[in-house]
Design an enzyme around this catalytic site. Sequence first.
Site, PDB file in Angstrom:
ATOM      1  N   ARG A  52       0.845  -1.184   0.000  1.00 31.95           N
ATOM      2  CA  ARG A  52       0.000   0.000   0.000  1.00 31.95           C
ATOM      3  C   ARG A  52       0.889   1.246   0.000  1.00 31.95           C
ATOM      4  O   ARG A  52       1.824   1.339   0.804  1.00 31.95           O
ATOM      5  CB  ARG A  52      -0.924   0.021   1.228  1.00 31.95           C
ATOM      6  N   GLU A  53       0.595   2.162  -0.898  1.00 39.29           N
ATOM      7  CA  GLU A  53       1.293   3.446  -0.942  1.00 39.29           C
ATOM      8  C   GLU A  53       0.331   4.527  -0.489  1.00 39.29           C
ATOM      9  O   GLU A  53      -0.836   4.555  -0.918  1.00 39.29           O
ATOM     10  CB  GLU A  53       1.795   3.740  -2.362  1.00 39.29           C
ATOM     11  N   ARG A  79      -7.262  26.971  -5.008  1.00 39.92           N
ATOM     12  CA  ARG A  79      -6.624  25.680  -4.769  1.00 39.92           C
ATOM     13  C   ARG A  79      -6.195  25.112  -6.113  1.00 39.92           C
ATOM     14  O   ARG A  79      -7.010  24.676  -6.914  1.00 39.92           O
ATOM     15  CB  ARG A  79      -7.602  24.725  -4.063  1.00 39.92           C
ATOM     16  N   ALA A  91      -8.333  27.404   8.245  1.00 39.16           N
ATOM     17  CA  ALA A  91      -7.761  26.086   8.515  1.00 39.16           C
ATOM     18  C   ALA A  91      -6.267  26.140   8.316  1.00 39.16           C
ATOM     19  O   ALA A  91      -5.737  27.052   7.666  1.00 39.16           O
ATOM     20  CB  ALA A  91      -8.387  25.035   7.601  1.00 39.16           C
ATOM     21  N   LEU A  93      -2.342  23.519   8.614  1.00 35.23           N
ATOM     22  CA  LEU A  93      -1.636  22.277   8.907  1.00 35.23           C
ATOM     23  C   LEU A  93      -1.136  22.247  10.349  1.00 35.23           C
ATOM     24  O   LEU A  93      -0.840  23.286  10.942  1.00 35.23           O
ATOM     25  CB  LEU A  93      -0.436  22.127   7.969  1.00 35.23           C
ATOM     26  N   GLU A 108      -4.561  29.924  13.418  1.00 31.82           N
ATOM     27  CA  GLU A 108      -5.081  30.022  12.058  1.00 31.82           C
ATOM     28  C   GLU A 108      -6.233  31.017  11.960  1.00 31.82           C
ATOM     29  O   GLU A 108      -6.347  31.750  10.979  1.00 31.82           O
ATOM     30  CB  GLU A 108      -5.525  28.642  11.557  1.00 31.82           C
ATOM     31  N   GLU A 112      -5.723  34.018   9.355  1.00 36.06           N
ATOM     32  CA  GLU A 112      -6.514  34.024   8.120  1.00 36.06           C
ATOM     33  C   GLU A 112      -7.730  34.936   8.187  1.00 36.06           C
ATOM     34  O   GLU A 112      -8.230  35.363   7.141  1.00 36.06           O
ATOM     35  CB  GLU A 112      -6.959  32.595   7.782  1.00 36.06           C
ATOM     36  N   GLY A 131      -8.256   5.976   2.259  1.00 42.92           N
ATOM     37  CA  GLY A 131      -7.729   4.961   1.364  1.00 42.92           C
ATOM     38  C   GLY A 131      -6.349   5.292   0.822  1.00 42.92           C
ATOM     39  O   GLY A 131      -5.669   4.399   0.294  1.00 42.92           O
ATOM     40  N   GLU A 135      -4.012  11.485   6.753  1.00 40.28           N
ATOM     41  CA  GLU A 135      -4.365  12.830   7.207  1.00 40.28           C
ATOM     42  C   GLU A 135      -5.591  12.800   8.121  1.00 40.28           C
ATOM     43  O   GLU A 135      -6.667  12.360   7.724  1.00 40.28           O
ATOM     44  CB  GLU A 135      -4.645  13.749   6.019  1.00 40.28           C
ATOM     45  N   GLU A 160      -3.016  33.122   0.039  1.00 44.48           N
ATOM     46  CA  GLU A 160      -3.782  33.810   1.073  1.00 44.48           C
ATOM     47  C   GLU A 160      -3.818  35.330   0.864  1.00 44.48           C
ATOM     48  O   GLU A 160      -4.604  36.027   1.515  1.00 44.48           O
ATOM     49  CB  GLU A 160      -3.185  33.514   2.453  1.00 44.48           C
TER      50      GLU A 160
END
Length: 219
Positions: A52-53, A79, A91, A93, A108, A112, A131, A135, A160
């Site tokens: 699995r990758e 995006r 939002a 990371l 954030e 933002e 799958g 994350e 941004e």
Amino acid sequence: MPGRPAGGAELADRRVEREVSRSEVVFTGRVWDVVSEDVVLPGGDGPATVTREFQRHPGAVTVLALDDDERVLFIRQYRHPVRHELWELPAGLLDVEGEDPLAAAQRELAEEADLRADSWAVLADWFNSPGGSDEALRVYVARGLSSVPEGERHVREDEEADMLVVRVPLDEARDAVLAGRVHNPGAVIGVLAAWTARALGWTTLRAADAPWPEHPRLG
């Protein structure tokens, strides 16, 4: 029994550790890596090893900021992978070493949207694409909003730099999600979770520091 479907099993995801016989980082990125692993899975004819990758991701937090008029704060951001400007919630990371998820969400919101909040609670947790990625994401509801003083505001750059910020009544935001006009997963989940939580008198909210065992590096 509440939470148990007809089959009798509890309707709750559970962590399961399978044997990993090989693990290799095949791509190292600026934010996330791609990992290839051989994992041993049970099968009808006995265990089988499969490859699995997947994307190894730091995870992220999202903020549904709700003002006193029950309007949700949205930002519009380009995006590039999907070639769209998307309506999103603030939002970011979890890419600051050792930073608490709640502190990241508060940062954030300030960076933002130039906002602070007096009240924080957990709305929902999810895996973005289980799958193919590890994350994990968490969305908070933030209320009691106030502006960050002008001299303390973050200077926004790149995607941004030209973000449009609007406030939309929660009912209208729900309608936009259900009509297929909003596609960002944090916005979709956050809006529907907040609308449902409000209908239930906000009794479903969890503490802002609620455990997050599903996050692969925080659990």
